[in-house]
Design a protein around this motif. Structure first.
Motif, PDB file in Angstrom:
ATOM      1  N   LEU A  40      13.229   9.864  -7.416  1.00  0.00           N
ATOM      2  CA  LEU A  40      13.958   8.597  -7.518  1.00  0.00           C
ATOM      3  C   LEU A  40      13.025   7.399  -7.441  1.00  0.00           C
ATOM      4  O   LEU A  40      13.149   6.444  -8.208  1.00  0.00           O
ATOM      5  CB  LEU A  40      14.990   8.499  -6.391  1.00  0.00           C
ATOM      6  N   ALA A  41      12.065   7.439  -6.518  1.00  0.00           N
ATOM      7  CA  ALA A  41      11.165   6.300  -6.338  1.00  0.00           C
ATOM      8  C   ALA A  41      10.324   6.080  -7.593  1.00  0.00           C
ATOM      9  O   ALA A  41      10.094   4.949  -8.006  1.00  0.00           O
ATOM     10  CB  ALA A  41      10.263   6.534  -5.126  1.00  0.00           C
ATOM     11  N   VAL A  42       9.862   7.166  -8.219  1.00  0.00           N
ATOM     12  CA  VAL A  42       9.011   7.027  -9.402  1.00  0.00           C
ATOM     13  C   VAL A  42       9.829   6.536 -10.603  1.00  0.00           C
ATOM     14  O   VAL A  42       9.415   5.605 -11.297  1.00  0.00           O
ATOM     15  CB  VAL A  42       8.293   8.358  -9.728  1.00  0.00           C
ATOM     16  N   VAL A  43      11.013   7.115 -10.842  1.00  0.00           N
ATOM     17  CA  VAL A  43      11.785   6.674 -12.019  1.00  0.00           C
ATOM     18  C   VAL A  43      12.282   5.236 -11.843  1.00  0.00           C
ATOM     19  O   VAL A  43      12.372   4.495 -12.827  1.00  0.00           O
ATOM     20  CB  VAL A  43      12.970   7.623 -12.371  1.00  0.00           C
ATOM     21  N   ALA A  44      12.549   4.823 -10.599  1.00  0.00           N
ATOM     22  CA  ALA A  44      12.967   3.432 -10.390  1.00  0.00           C
ATOM     23  C   ALA A  44      11.833   2.477 -10.776  1.00  0.00           C
ATOM     24  O   ALA A  44      12.047   1.486 -11.480  1.00  0.00           O
ATOM     25  CB  ALA A  44      13.388   3.212  -8.938  1.00  0.00           C
ATOM     26  N   GLY A  45      10.603   2.779 -10.334  1.00  0.00           N
ATOM     27  CA  GLY A  45       9.454   1.949 -10.679  1.00  0.00           C
ATOM     28  C   GLY A  45       9.222   1.905 -12.178  1.00  0.00           C
ATOM     29  O   GLY A  45       8.954   0.847 -12.759  1.00  0.00           O
ATOM     30  N   LEU A  46       9.332   3.067 -12.826  1.00  0.00           N
ATOM     31  CA  LEU A  46       9.128   3.136 -14.280  1.00  0.00           C
ATOM     32  C   LEU A  46      10.164   2.303 -15.016  1.00  0.00           C
ATOM     33  O   LEU A  46       9.844   1.544 -15.933  1.00  0.00           O
ATOM     34  CB  LEU A  46       9.228   4.588 -14.751  1.00  0.00           C
TER      35      LEU A  46
ATOM     36  N   GLN B  72      10.422   3.084  -2.444  1.00  0.00           N
ATOM     37  CA  GLN B  72       9.086   3.685  -2.554  1.00  0.00           C
ATOM     38  C   GLN B  72       8.400   3.800  -1.194  1.00  0.00           C
ATOM     39  O   GLN B  72       7.699   4.789  -0.927  1.00  0.00           O
ATOM     40  CB  GLN B  72       8.233   2.866  -3.529  1.00  0.00           C
ATOM     41  N   ILE B  73       8.619   2.828  -0.326  1.00  0.00           N
ATOM     42  CA  ILE B  73       8.013   2.898   1.015  1.00  0.00           C
ATOM     43  C   ILE B  73       8.638   4.052   1.803  1.00  0.00           C
ATOM     44  O   ILE B  73       7.928   4.877   2.392  1.00  0.00           O
ATOM     45  CB  ILE B  73       8.196   1.564   1.772  1.00  0.00           C
ATOM     46  N   VAL B  74       9.980   4.135   1.796  1.00  0.00           N
ATOM     47  CA  VAL B  74      10.669   5.219   2.523  1.00  0.00           C
ATOM     48  C   VAL B  74      10.196   6.567   1.991  1.00  0.00           C
ATOM     49  O   VAL B  74       9.888   7.492   2.754  1.00  0.00           O
ATOM     50  CB  VAL B  74      12.205   5.079   2.371  1.00  0.00           C
TER      51      VAL B  74
ATOM     52  N   GLY C 246       0.830  -1.204   0.000  1.00  0.00           N
ATOM     53  CA  GLY C 246       0.000   0.000   0.000  1.00  0.00           C
ATOM     54  C   GLY C 246       0.866   1.256   0.000  1.00  0.00           C
ATOM     55  O   GLY C 246       0.652   2.184  -0.790  1.00  0.00           O
ATOM     56  N   PHE C 247       1.867   1.286   0.879  1.00  0.00           N
ATOM     57  CA  PHE C 247       2.785   2.435   0.922  1.00  0.00           C
ATOM     58  C   PHE C 247       3.610   2.512  -0.365  1.00  0.00           C
ATOM     59  O   PHE C 247       3.844   3.594  -0.894  1.00  0.00           O
ATOM     60  CB  PHE C 247       3.706   2.354   2.147  1.00  0.00           C
ATOM     61  N   ALA C 248       4.074   1.332  -0.858  1.00  0.00           N
ATOM     62  CA  ALA C 248       4.899   1.349  -2.061  1.00  0.00           C
ATOM     63  C   ALA C 248       4.100   1.835  -3.270  1.00  0.00           C
ATOM     64  O   ALA C 248       4.622   2.577  -4.104  1.00  0.00           O
ATOM     65  CB  ALA C 248       5.482  -0.041  -2.322  1.00  0.00           C
ATOM     66  N   LEU C 249       2.817   1.435  -3.374  1.00  0.00           N
ATOM     67  CA  LEU C 249       1.972   1.924  -4.467  1.00  0.00           C
ATOM     68  C   LEU C 249       1.855   3.447  -4.398  1.00  0.00           C
ATOM     69  O   LEU C 249       1.984   4.142  -5.407  1.00  0.00           O
ATOM     70  CB  LEU C 249       0.568   1.310  -4.376  1.00  0.00           C
ATOM     71  N   ALA C 250       1.611   3.947  -3.182  1.00  0.00           N
ATOM     72  CA  ALA C 250       1.517   5.398  -3.010  1.00  0.00           C
ATOM     73  C   ALA C 250       2.838   6.058  -3.401  1.00  0.00           C
ATOM     74  O   ALA C 250       2.861   7.079  -4.088  1.00  0.00           O
ATOM     75  CB  ALA C 250       1.142   5.740  -1.572  1.00  0.00           C
ATOM     76  N   GLY C 251       3.961   5.436  -2.995  1.00  0.00           N
ATOM     77  CA  GLY C 251       5.272   5.985  -3.315  1.00  0.00           C
ATOM     78  C   GLY C 251       5.588   5.908  -4.795  1.00  0.00           C
ATOM     79  O   GLY C 251       6.292   6.759  -5.343  1.00  0.00           O
ATOM     80  N   ASP C 252       5.054   4.892  -5.460  1.00  0.00           N
ATOM     81  CA  ASP C 252       5.271   4.715  -6.893  1.00  0.00           C
ATOM     82  C   ASP C 252       4.472   5.750  -7.681  1.00  0.00           C
ATOM     83  O   ASP C 252       4.885   6.199  -8.748  1.00  0.00           O
ATOM     84  CB  ASP C 252       4.785   3.296  -7.269  1.00  0.00           C
ATOM     85  N   TYR C 253       3.312   6.118  -7.141  1.00  0.00           N
ATOM     86  CA  TYR C 253       2.347   6.923  -7.904  1.00  0.00           C
ATOM     87  C   TYR C 253       2.519   8.426  -7.693  1.00  0.00           C
ATOM     88  O   TYR C 253       2.427   9.196  -8.640  1.00  0.00           O
ATOM     89  CB  TYR C 253       0.936   6.506  -7.500  1.00  0.00           C
ATOM     90  N   MET C 254       2.742   8.849  -6.443  1.00  0.00           N
ATOM     91  CA  MET C 254       2.772  10.292  -6.156  1.00  0.00           C
ATOM     92  C   MET C 254       4.100  10.869  -6.644  1.00  0.00           C
ATOM     93  O   MET C 254       5.134  10.704  -6.023  1.00  0.00           O
ATOM     94  CB  MET C 254       2.603  10.534  -4.660  1.00  0.00           C
TER      95      MET C 254
END
Lengths: 93, 517
Positions: free
Chosen positions: B344-350, B190-192, B58-66
């Protein structure tokens, strides 16, 4: 049709009915808000209490309503859907 | 009012920001080191061994998206244009219920690493995988360009680095996370980031509200008193209702077609965990967008639109300026480090989801017909990560100074028009065929790109033409129904009996889960 097949069919229909109803509600909610933004400018400018315009209130309510819709789904899935899936899984083995 | 611009530490090297930044880098690299030892198979690399809990996801999804765009951009938009910015706050959230109702659980039960797994399940692998990989890569590339160009600008403003150095730094750190730590490291970054972003936004909102007796209404009233009651009501942003509806469709259904978001559902152990994780993510993201109401109007009243625009024309520095005003240079440093972590969290997920499309869909499934052994799969995944990371840095530098804000909504439009219809029809519809899926995804990608090119966004805003052939800024209103229509018509014209025969098994697996995988 074996009993397992018909139970799978019932479960499938119940899940999609729930999913589509709630998706429809989300679509109506958000595009209703967008329609008000586009065509109800003077209405949204009305201040419910000083500072809190109807527009800001409804915008916040779109977010709160999204929470409520997801909560309804999760509650249904946990209490109704999951036990049926479990029964189906056991009968299928 | 422009005096405020001279008083700010924004753009100067900031010792506190540097300190927070190095703490964040050290912690995340330590996590990456730990994760690297646990990343031995593609199951770990793409899906974190399916060991991420619902709460963590849940936190990682939020971190990936915002993204930084939503944190800094929406606060800026509200601070300079008032209510109109809030239209985005709601639009960025409403896709999440759709993800929960239609996509999350079937995806978890049907696929392994990518959304193409689900579309291809009873269809012919090669054409479907190619079309789905193209949709994924188009979405990921456009999103990456927007993130990288934004990153270069923001980091230059906040830390005083040059644009190119900022992009290369982001590229190297991000490649480090993904290449060595795969999905395990990406998840924890993403969680951090989500925890940092939520606490930063909450603290900032609290400090704003303390100035207004803890009453949001008093804050809004102060904004109306200073800048007129018009800031509390719809203004000029939605001058064309069709544009607003089209953008809304892209945001709502695009969220349910974003490859890096969809991929996260494979990291949890089962479908109920996927469900709970979306519920938590919706709560976090909704709370965050409610906070943008306070941050935006807080910046408007306490700093003022002119002072905000004086620092950055796009208004992106509203939240950092507010942090500096209310908490001094240390808080500014913290918010700057949060913005960096966010990027960083968003580009890593992408990058990870793009690498999965290249290696899992194109290399392993199409070129090697599934005959690649585990070692080769992991090696190719890492090569794809490195290649995409280098491409991202290259694109970031190439597009320096270009107006790329539209690329985010373009990425959402392609996700909504190419990925979402294919996924829904594959899960829902017995008579879906290979030709239908390929036509639908190709139509969604190509027509969206063509219509964007012909839209006012490119013809008038960028090329400076007097008019545009296509009237809407976002084409989803046309392309999403068109993609559904193409998929349905082609499937009906040329039925594929084997695909229909496979549907009953798919139907069972949608609910019961992956006995066949």
């Amino acid at each position: 049709m074996t009993p397992v097949d018909s139970r799978l069919g019932d479960l499938d229909r119940a899940r999609w009915r729930m999913a589509l109803t709630l998706t429809g509600a989300t679509v109506l909610l958000y595009f209703g808000f967008i329609a008000l933004v586009a065509f109800g400018r003077s209405l949204l400018a009305v201040q419910v209490i000083p500072g809190l315009s109807l527009g800001i209130l409804l915008g916040a309510l779109v977010i709160v309503a999204s929470w409520i819709l997801t909560w309804i789904y999760v509650r249904w899935a946990n209490t109704v859907y999951d036990p049926q899936v479990r029964a189906l899984r056991e009968s299928g083995r | 009012m422009t005096q405020a611009a001279a008083d700010t530490a924004i753009g100067q090297p900031n010792a506190v920001a540097m300190a927070f930044f190095f703490v964040f880098i050290s912690i995340t690299l330590a996590i990456t080191f730990w994760a690297a030892k646990r990343t031995r198979t593609t199951e770990h690399f793409y899906a974190a061994g399916r060991t991420i809990s619902a709460g963590q996801n849940g936190f990682a999804l939020a971190g990936d998206y915002m993204s930084a765009a939503s944190f800094l951009g929406i606060a800026g938009l509200v601070s300079t244009s008032g209510f109109d910015g809030l239209i985005y706050s709601t639009g960025w959230l409403v896709g999440w219920p759709v993800v929960l109702f239609l996509i999350a659980e079937p995806l978890r039960n049907l696929g392994r690493y990518t959304f193409a797994d689900v579309v291809a399940i009873r269809l012919r692998q090669t054409p479907v995988r190619i079309a789905a990989a193209l949709g994924t890569l188009a979405t990921v590339t456009l999103y990456l360009i927007a993130q990288m160009v934004g990153a270069g600008g923001l980091i230059r403003l906040m830390f005083g680095f040059s644009y190119e150095h900022a992009i290369i730094l982001v590229g190297i750190v991000m490649i480090g996370y993904v290449l060595f730590g795969g999905m395990i490291a990406t998840t924890w970054v993403q969680i951090v980031k989500a925890v940092l972003l939520m606490s930063g936004a909450l603290l900032l909102a609290l400090l704003v509200l303390l100035r207004f007796g803890m009453s949001p209404a008093a804050l809004f009233a102060a904004a109306a008193e200073r800048y007129g009651a018009g800031v509390l009501a719809p203004g000029q942003l939605v001058s064309n209702p069709l544009d607003a509806v089209s953008l809304g469709m892209a945001l709502m259904f695009g969220t349910a077609g974003l490859p890096h978001i969809l991929m996260r559902f494979y990291t949890v152990p089962d479908a109920p965990a996927a469900r709970t994780s979306v519920f938590i993510a919706t709560g976090l993201i909704g709370l965050f967008y409610l906070l943008t109401f306070i941050l935006g109007f807080g910046a408007m009243v306490l700093i003022g639109p002119e002072a905000i625009r004086a620092v950055d024309k796009g208004g992106n520095m509203a939240a950092p300026l507010l942090a500096e005003l209310l908490g001094g240079t240390p808080f500014l440093g913290f918010i700057a480090a949060v913005a960096f972590a966010t990027i960083l969290a968003v580009v890593a997920g992408l990058t990870l989801s793009g690498a999965a499309a290249l290696s899992h869909d194109l290399w392993v499934s199409v070129l090697r017909k599934g005959r690649a052994d585990a070692g080769e799969q992991l090696r190719v995944a890492r090569i794809a990560t490195l290649a995409l990371g280098v491409v991202a840095v290259g694109l970031g530098i190439t597009f320096k100074g270009q107006n790329v804000a539209f690329m985010v909504s373009l990425a959402f439009a392609i996700a909504a028009s190419a990925n979402f219809p294919a996924l829904v029809l594959a899960i829902f519809w017995r008579r879906y065929t290979t030709a239908g899926a390929v036509t639908s995804m190709a139509t969604g990608t190509v027509v969206t790109l063509v219509l964007i090119y012909l839209s006012p966004t490119i013809q008038m805003d960028i090329l400076g033409q007097g008019s545009a052939w296509f009237p809407l800024k976002t084409p989803a209103l046309v392309t999403l129904p068109l993609s559904f229509l193409a998929g349905i018509l082609v499937s009906l014209v040329a039925p594929e009996p084997e695909a229909a025969a496979g549907f009953t098994r798919l139907e069972r697996q949608t609910h019961v889960g992956g006995a066949t995988l």
